[in-house]
Design an enzyme around this catalytic site. Structure first.
Site, short mmCIF file in Angstrom:
data_model
loop_
_atom_site.label_atom_id
_atom_site.label_comp_id
_atom_site.label_asym_id
_atom_site.label_seq_id
_atom_site.Cartn_x
_atom_site.Cartn_y
_atom_site.Cartn_z
CG ASP A 4 111.48 -71.79 43.16
OD1 ASP A 4 112.18 -72.05 44.03
OD2 ASP A 4 111.09 -72.72 42.29
CG ASN A 66 102.43 -73.54 46.12
OD1 ASN A 66 101.91 -74.25 46.70
ND2 ASN A 66 103.33 -74.04 45.00
CE1 TYR A 138 104.45 -79.71 53.81
CE2 TYR A 138 102.65 -81.31 54.33
CZ TYR A 138 103.36 -80.45 53.24
OH TYR A 138 102.60 -80.17 52.13
CE LYS A 142 101.99 -76.74 53.44
NZ LYS A 142 102.12 -75.82 52.53
CB THR A 172 104.43 -81.43 43.87
OG1 THR A 172 104.45 -81.73 45.26
CG2 THR A 172 103.00 -80.74 43.74
#
Length: 256
Positions: A4, A66, A138, A142, A172
């Site tokens: 991360d 992720n 985005y 994806k 999230t």
């Protein structure tokens, strides 16, 4: 390995704290974990991540991609930097780690060592089955991840690697910051009741796809709450045919 960069929702900044915090949780639960703060959008950074995993644990069996950021904007107003940043973290970030992991697994297979590995990529409803206004960058990233998953599954099967993707809908940092959706995800669930947007609903599918009992590859699954759906990509919904070359007049008649 816990990777991360620790940036903000838009990808700016860096903080080693988030990765280390997850490592601490794993260690406290009796596991073994190591933090990495390289950016997966950097080809060499992704290489260091994979190399560190192999160095620390002796081998690599599972890769979960992720990483993601948001820089939402309508198409007419989007800037080049907004477009590039999201494509870099999501699509390039998936491709970079996948490339270096695939190179490792290919070398292992060529050396005669058995490989039984799994990759789980993270697509999204935005870009697969639920286009969301304001998320052209985005959604495109994806959708690209879903396509990358299918290609990688076809290429890496010969080396003993399965590649699947999930399109999760859960609470999230990013979904709470998505206009039009934040109120839905922020709704309070009474204690003891099933929370359909808990991220905990997603992890069992990831664990299954990563595990040795799963034989699936080249699949994309939407997952939200208690529902899991297998998704399929572009497919024929209708066909028109001609015995000769098409004319604009013919197409006007046929397609309306």
């Amino acid at each position: 390995m816990v990777n991360d960069l620790g940036g903000a929702n838009d990808g700016s900044g860096a903080d080693a704290g988030p990765a280390q915090s997850v490592v601490d949780e794993i260690v406290a639960a009796g596991g073994r974990a190591v933090a990495n703060t390289d950016s997966v959008s950097d080809w060499d950074g992704a290489a260091r991540l994979i190399e560190q995993a192999v160095s620390e644990f002796g081998r690599l069996d599972i890769l979960v991609n992720n990483a993601g950021i948001l820089r939402d904007s309508f198409i007419a107003g989007i800037t080049e930097s907004q477009w590039d940043a999201v494509i870099a973290v999501h699509l390039k970030g998936h491709a970079a780690t996948l490339h270096h992991a695939a190179a490792y697994w290919k070398a292992e297979s060529k050396a005669g060592r058995e490989v039984d590995a799994s990759v789980i990529n993270t697509a999204s409803a935005s870009g697969t089955f639920l286009p969301n206004a304001g998320q052209a960058n985005y959604g495109a990233a994806k959708a690209g991840i879903a396509a990358l998953t299918l290609v990688a599954a076809d290429e890496l099967d010969r080396y003993g690697v399965r590649v699947n993707a999930i399109a999760p809908i859960a609470r999230t940092r990013l979904t709470l910051a998505t206009p039009g959706m934040n109120a839905l995800f922020a709704a309070e669930i009474p204690e003891g009741e099933f929370d359909p947007f808990s991220p905990a609903n997603i992890s069992p599918l990831v664990a299954y796809l990563a595990g040795p009992n799963c034989k699936l590859t080249g699949k994309v699954f939407a997952v939200q709450g208690g529902a899991i759906s297998e998704l399929a990509g572009w497919h024929d919904v209708s066909t028109i045919e001609s015995d000769g070359p098409w004319t604009v007049a013919d197409l006007t008649e046929k397609l309306g």
